[in-house]
Motif scaffolding. Sequence first.
Motif, PDB file in Angstrom:
ATOM      1  N   ILE A  13       0.845  -1.207   0.000  1.00  0.00           N
ATOM      2  CA  ILE A  13       0.000   0.000   0.000  1.00  0.00           C
ATOM      3  C   ILE A  13       0.874   1.249   0.000  1.00  0.00           C
ATOM      4  CG2 ILE A  13      -1.643   1.361   1.369  1.00  0.00           C
ATOM      5  CD1 ILE A  13      -2.979  -0.907  -0.052  1.00  0.00           C
ATOM      6  N   GLY A  14       1.937   1.229   0.815  1.00  0.00           N
ATOM      7  CA  GLY A  14       2.865   2.352   0.818  1.00  0.00           C
ATOM      8  C   GLY A  14       3.491   2.578  -0.547  1.00  0.00           C
ATOM      9  N   GLY A  15       3.783   1.477  -1.259  1.00  0.00           N
ATOM     10  CA  GLY A  15       4.342   1.592  -2.598  1.00  0.00           C
ATOM     11  C   GLY A  15       3.337   2.129  -3.595  1.00  0.00           C
ATOM     12  N   LEU A  16       2.113   1.617  -3.529  1.00  0.00           N
ATOM     13  CA  LEU A  16       1.062   2.094  -4.438  1.00  0.00           C
ATOM     14  C   LEU A  16       0.772   3.577  -4.232  1.00  0.00           C
ATOM     15  CD1 LEU A  16      -1.404  -0.940  -4.210  1.00  0.00           C
ATOM     16  CD2 LEU A  16      -0.152  -0.213  -6.256  1.00  0.00           C
ATOM     17  N   SER A  30       4.493  10.861   2.154  1.00  0.00           N
ATOM     18  CA  SER A  30       4.846   9.489   1.741  1.00  0.00           C
ATOM     19  C   SER A  30       5.373   8.670   2.914  1.00  0.00           C
ATOM     20  CB  SER A  30       5.879   9.528   0.613  1.00  0.00           C
ATOM     21  OG  SER A  30       7.078  10.146   1.036  1.00  0.00           O
ATOM     22  N   GLN A  31       6.206   9.288   3.756  1.00  0.00           N
ATOM     23  CA  GLN A  31       6.736   8.566   4.915  1.00  0.00           C
ATOM     24  C   GLN A  31       5.637   8.216   5.918  1.00  0.00           C
ATOM     25  OE1 GLN A  31       9.832  11.170   6.378  1.00  0.00           O
ATOM     26  NE2 GLN A  31      11.370  10.313   4.989  1.00  0.00           N
ATOM     27  N   SER A  32       4.752   9.176   6.169  1.00  0.00           N
ATOM     28  CA  SER A  32       3.672   8.928   7.129  1.00  0.00           C
ATOM     29  C   SER A  32       2.714   7.861   6.612  1.00  0.00           C
ATOM     30  CB  SER A  32       2.918  10.224   7.437  1.00  0.00           C
ATOM     31  OG  SER A  32       2.295  10.751   6.277  1.00  0.00           O
ATOM     32  N   TYR A  84      -0.194  11.482  12.835  1.00  0.00           N
ATOM     33  CA  TYR A  84      -0.163  12.843  12.281  1.00  0.00           C
ATOM     34  C   TYR A  84       0.652  13.831  13.118  1.00  0.00           C
ATOM     35  CZ  TYR A  84      -1.723  17.117   9.999  1.00  0.00           C
ATOM     36  OH  TYR A  84      -1.766  18.318   9.336  1.00  0.00           O
ATOM     37  N   PRO A  85       0.583  13.779  14.461  1.00  0.00           N
ATOM     38  CA  PRO A  85       1.397  14.727  15.236  1.00  0.00           C
ATOM     39  C   PRO A  85       2.892  14.648  14.934  1.00  0.00           C
ATOM     40  CG  PRO A  85      -0.259  13.721  16.641  1.00  0.00           C
ATOM     41  CD  PRO A  85      -0.294  12.974  15.350  1.00  0.00           C
ATOM     42  N   PHE A  86       3.370  13.480  14.455  1.00  0.00           N
ATOM     43  CA  PHE A  86       4.786  13.339  14.113  1.00  0.00           C
ATOM     44  C   PHE A  86       5.087  13.821  12.691  1.00  0.00           C
ATOM     45  CE2 PHE A  86       3.986  10.180  17.414  1.00  0.00           C
ATOM     46  CZ  PHE A  86       5.047  10.415  18.283  1.00  0.00           C
ATOM     47  N   PHE A  87       4.041  14.000  11.886  1.00  0.00           N
ATOM     48  CA  PHE A  87       4.204  14.461  10.502  1.00  0.00           C
ATOM     49  C   PHE A  87       3.201  15.580  10.213  1.00  0.00           C
ATOM     50  CE2 PHE A  87       5.627  10.067  10.629  1.00  0.00           C
ATOM     51  CZ  PHE A  87       6.812  10.085   9.907  1.00  0.00           C
ATOM     52  N   PRO A  88       3.310  16.717  10.904  1.00  0.00           N
ATOM     53  CA  PRO A  88       2.309  17.790  10.733  1.00  0.00           C
ATOM     54  C   PRO A  88       2.287  18.389   9.332  1.00  0.00           C
ATOM     55  CG  PRO A  88       4.197  18.546  12.019  1.00  0.00           C
ATOM     56  CD  PRO A  88       4.351  17.068  11.875  1.00  0.00           C
ATOM     57  N   GLU A  89       3.361  18.167   8.551  1.00  0.00           N
ATOM     58  CA  GLU A  89       3.399  18.704   7.185  1.00  0.00           C
ATOM     59  C   GLU A  89       2.727  17.764   6.184  1.00  0.00           C
ATOM     60  OE1 GLU A  89       7.461  19.479   6.290  1.00  0.00           O
ATOM     61  OE2 GLU A  89       7.694  21.028   7.829  1.00  0.00           O
ATOM     62  N   ALA A  90       2.335  16.573   6.618  1.00  0.00           N
ATOM     63  CA  ALA A  90       1.704  15.604   5.718  1.00  0.00           C
ATOM     64  C   ALA A  90       0.305  16.072   5.326  1.00  0.00           C
ATOM     65  CB  ALA A  90       1.635  14.238   6.382  1.00  0.00           C
TER      66      ALA A  90
END
Length: 326
Positions: A13-16, A30-32, A84-90
């Motif tokens: 799923i991460g790849g897709l 993408s990382q999140s 989400y708190p670890f990736f607020p820019e996502a």
Amino acid sequence: MDTGTHVVMGFAIGGLATLDPVVAESTATSQSILIASLIGSQIPDIDTVLKLRNNAVYIRHHRGITHSIPAVILWPLVILAVIYPFFPEANLLHLWLWTFGAVILHVFVDIFNAYGTQALRPFSSKWVALGVINTFDPFIFGIHIVGLILWGFDFHPGYTFIAIYFVIFIYYLIRFQVQHAVKTAVKKRIPNAEKIIVSPTIKFYQWRLAIITREHFYVARAYGRSITIFDEYKRVEIPDHAVIHAAKHDKNLAAFLSFSPVYRWEIDEYEDFYEVKFIDLRYRSNGHYPFVAVVQLDNEFNIVGSYTGWIFSEEKLRKKLEIIPD
């Protein structure tokens, strides 16, 4: 599916997700999504911890409410609250969409196993089990590993896993065709079959069979269209007996009956207690039926011991019950 297959599907799923332009333009997104997809591909099986409590609770609830429609909606929100708190820019919307996809994929592929899920709850508590894919399928797991290796060699993960999932789709269609051929072969062998329970094995052409007619249960194995019958049992209704009525109040037997669609029963009377045993006919292994429920009652029909689960020897069963008859 097994835990390992769910893990590699999380990576898939991460790849897709890299095909999504919004994801491709944002490292944080993408990382999140990769992390959330790995969690989402596992979280419906959080009910596995119920096994630490006892087998009855596990059998009754595993792949139940955690695989239901409300759970599928809730799990992505829970994951987002953590990630989400670890990736607020996502991008929150796309993070949610791909996480939702990972959770749905988990529940969806479990439907194709013989065990199945209660994916239609709360509208129906019926177990949805199509029985075409083994819990661990070497081909499905292996082709995911190939995809991850290609990803490691800088193949585009999105296009790689699109191609892989197209192959898997064809594979599923073939499995349905093979299952249909098995059922057709059973009908030719036993024309009066009322119900045919087909369970896949790790081998492509081998299937376990439990066949129900008006008067008999048959336990068989199919290899392609060849049907081998191992055991035949006369179909006897559960008697209207006080010891049975009392045994049905036991949580272990209740859990067994809520899960097993085909079984035979035994009542043994000893000097100072009764033993009621129900034996699931779907899981014959080396001439033994390991999935059972046993209830022991005293002469006043009070439950004094019980067990349900997979047991491969009579000695181990007696240890579980803590009562060994003479």
